[in-house]
Write an enzyme that holds these catalytic residues in place. Structure first.
Site, PDB file in Angstrom:
ATOM      1  N   LEU A   1      11.004 -20.934  -4.410  1.00 14.85           N
ATOM      2  CA  LEU A   1       9.993 -20.020  -3.882  1.00 14.85           C
ATOM      3  C   LEU A   1       8.657 -20.160  -4.625  1.00 14.85           C
ATOM      4  CD1 LEU A   1       9.344 -17.405  -2.131  1.00 14.85           C
ATOM      5  CD2 LEU A   1       9.959 -16.099  -4.169  1.00 14.85           C
TER       6      LEU A   1
ATOM      7  N   HIS B   1       2.961   3.498  -8.852  1.00 11.27           N
ATOM      8  CA  HIS B   1       2.816   2.059  -9.128  1.00 11.27           C
ATOM      9  C   HIS B   1       4.061   1.517  -9.846  1.00 11.27           C
ATOM     10  CE1 HIS B   1      -1.193   2.140  -7.617  1.00 11.27           C
ATOM     11  NE2 HIS B   1      -1.692   2.865  -8.599  1.00 11.27           N
TER      12      HIS B   1
ATOM     13  N   SER C   1      -7.117  -5.870  -6.029  1.00 11.65           N
ATOM     14  CA  SER C   1      -8.257  -6.435  -5.309  1.00 11.65           C
ATOM     15  C   SER C   1      -9.518  -6.373  -6.175  1.00 11.65           C
ATOM     16  CB  SER C   1      -8.502  -5.658  -4.013  1.00 11.65           C
ATOM     17  OG  SER C   1      -9.092  -4.413  -4.306  1.00 11.65           O
ATOM     18  N   THR C   2     -10.535  -7.130  -5.759  1.00 12.44           N
ATOM     19  CA  THR C   2     -11.821  -7.092  -6.478  1.00 12.44           C
ATOM     20  C   THR C   2     -12.408  -5.679  -6.447  1.00 12.44           C
ATOM     21  OG1 THR C   2     -12.753  -7.938  -4.420  1.00 12.44           O
ATOM     22  CG2 THR C   2     -12.510  -9.522  -6.194  1.00 12.44           C
ATOM     23  N   GLU C   3     -11.990  -4.892  -5.446  1.00 14.17           N
ATOM     24  CA  GLU C   3     -12.512  -3.521  -5.315  1.00 14.17           C
ATOM     25  C   GLU C   3     -11.720  -2.506  -6.146  1.00 14.17           C
ATOM     26  OE1 GLU C   3     -11.926  -5.584  -2.580  1.00 14.17           O
ATOM     27  OE2 GLU C   3     -14.061  -6.099  -2.448  1.00 14.17           O
TER      28      GLU C   3
ATOM     29  N   ASP D   1       0.844  -1.198   0.000  1.00 12.47           N
ATOM     30  CA  ASP D   1       0.000   0.000   0.000  1.00 12.47           C
ATOM     31  C   ASP D   1       0.881   1.251   0.000  1.00 12.47           C
ATOM     32  OD1 ASP D   1      -2.284   1.502   0.042  1.00 12.47           O
ATOM     33  OD2 ASP D   1      -2.820   1.052   2.119  1.00 12.47           O
TER      34      ASP D   1
ATOM     35  N   TRP E   1     -11.218  -2.304  -9.198  1.00 14.33           N
ATOM     36  CA  TRP E   1     -11.832  -1.953 -10.497  1.00 14.33           C
ATOM     37  C   TRP E   1     -12.547  -0.606 -10.426  1.00 14.33           C
ATOM     38  CZ3 TRP E   1     -10.208  -4.803 -14.398  1.00 14.33           C
ATOM     39  CH2 TRP E   1      -9.906  -6.146 -14.198  1.00 14.33           C
TER      40      TRP E   1
HETATM   41  C1  FPP Z   1      -1.663   0.340  -3.320  1.00 15.83           C
HETATM   42  O1  FPP Z   1      -1.269   1.652  -3.520  1.00 15.83           O
HETATM   43  C2  FPP Z   1      -1.242  -0.539  -4.358  1.00 15.83           C
HETATM   44  C3  FPP Z   1      -2.067  -1.118  -5.283  1.00 15.83           C
HETATM   45  C4  FPP Z   1      -3.501  -0.895  -5.391  1.00 15.83           C
HETATM   46  C5  FPP Z   1      -1.589  -2.052  -6.243  1.00 15.83           C
HETATM   47  C6  FPP Z   1      -0.242  -2.624  -6.025  1.00 15.83           C
HETATM   48  C7  FPP Z   1       0.370  -2.621  -7.323  1.00 15.83           C
HETATM   49  C8  FPP Z   1       1.669  -2.607  -7.599  1.00 15.83           C
HETATM   50  C9  FPP Z   1       2.736  -2.691  -6.593  1.00 15.83           C
HETATM   51  C10 FPP Z   1       2.103  -2.480  -9.003  1.00 15.83           C
HETATM   52  C11 FPP Z   1       1.605  -3.580  -9.867  1.00 15.83           C
HETATM   53  C12 FPP Z   1       2.126  -4.882  -9.465  1.00 15.83           C
HETATM   54  C13 FPP Z   1       2.615  -5.810 -10.294  1.00 15.83           C
HETATM   55  C14 FPP Z   1       3.091  -7.097  -9.759  1.00 15.83           C
HETATM   56  C15 FPP Z   1       2.720  -5.581 -11.736  1.00 15.83           C
HETATM   57  P1  FPP Z   1      -2.416   2.733  -3.520  1.00 15.83           P
HETATM   58  O2  FPP Z   1      -2.605   3.150  -4.930  1.00 15.83           O
HETATM   59  O3  FPP Z   1      -3.633   2.233  -2.837  1.00 15.83           O
HETATM   60  O4  FPP Z   1      -1.728   3.858  -2.692  1.00 15.83           O
HETATM   61  P2  FPP Z   1      -2.449   5.001  -1.846  1.00 15.83           P
HETATM   62  O5  FPP Z   1      -3.235   4.309  -0.767  1.00 15.83           O
HETATM   63  O6  FPP Z   1      -1.293   5.773  -1.321  1.00 15.83           O
HETATM   64  O7  FPP Z   1      -3.287   5.778  -2.801  1.00 15.83           O
END
Ligand code: FPP
Length: 228
Positions: free
Chosen positions: A121, A27, A55-57, A10, A59
């Site tokens: 792994l 990201h 997550s499913t959410e 996160d 989207w």
């Molecule tokens: C949370 O940050 C992260 C995500 C919703 C997605 C995690 C994705 C990655 C690490 C990149 C994609 C992964 C791969 C393996 C290709 P947030 O956007 O919720 O951050 P915030 O809470 O600070 O807004």
């Protein structure tokens, strides 16, 4: 050493915001951390690493961000397959990938297929994953199999994580103290470690800190220590 480490990655958005950059750059930097943590887990002989990537959410995020995440995912799978093959990593998915575009599904299935005999792994990527949805799916599998009086083991066996040990350690970055529909069944006795560090900044040192913190915990699984 924890056998299974699960991570809620996160803080990518906040990392970008702090630098006045678009969220997708957060990201993109998050993917670099993914690569480092997979590599480190392998070196540390951790048996299973599970990362919550979508997550499913998720989207419900703006279309542009969802598209950006999909494109990062596709690139990641393309770039990392050779590395997984060379490093004996077995790639698996938790979640329902039927919602993804056909080309991403092909990349995913190809990576699973080409790494399935690897015995190093186990790297689970949770994609379009929601724990309640996973448990509902398990109920349906049991009904289909006509298992009317299921045991705890029967339920575990019907989850995406069938056959894997439950996580010993759950790490959540960026300071939020919640589970967010992640592995609700599997986390029953998991030690939880929350850090304020944002995912793109989650370094090797931060990973060690989490593991060392875990190693100091007194795990009793609901029982008591014999010397108490
Ligand atoms: C949370 O940050 C992260 C995500 C919703 C997605 C995690 C994705 C990655 C690490 C990149 C994609 C992964 C791969 C393996 C290709 P947030 O956007 O919720 O951050 P915030 O809470 O600070 O807004």
């Amino acid at each position: 050493m924890p056998k299974h480490v699960a991570i809620i990655m996160d803080g990518n958005g906040r990392w970008a915001k702090k630098r006045l950059l678009p969220r997708i750059i957060g990201h993109t930097n998050g993917v670099k951390t993914v690569k480092n943590i997979v590599e480190l887990s392998r070196k540390l002989n951790i048996r299973v690493l599970t990362l919550y990537a979508f997550s499913t959410e998720n989207w419900t995020r703006p279309e542009e961000e969802v598209k950006g995440l999909m494109s990062l995912l596709k690139k990641y799978l393309k770039n990392e397959l050779e590395n997984m093959k060379n490093n004996n990593i077995s790639f698996k998915i938790l979640g329902d990938i039927s919602k993804f575009s056909q080309d991403i599904q092909n990349e995913i299935n190809n990576a699973i297929e080409q790494t399935k005999t690897n015995n190093g792994l186990i790297f689970n990527l949770a994609l379009n994953y929601g724990s309640r949805q996973e448990i509902l799916r398990a109920f349906k599998i049991l009904i289909e199999k006509n298992i009317t009086n299921p045991s705890i083991q029967d339920i575990s066996n019907a989850l995406y994580t069938a056959g894997l040990p439950d996580p010993d350690l759950l790490i959540r970055t960026s300071g939020e103290i919640r589970i967010s529909n992640f592995l609700l069944w599997q986390l029953a006795y998991t030690e939880i470690y929350i850090t304020d560090v944002l995912w793109p900044d989650f370094s090797e040192e931060e990973f060690y800190k989490a593991i060392i913190n875990f190693q100091k915990r007194d795990r009793r699984f609901g029982g008591i220590k014999e010397d108490k």
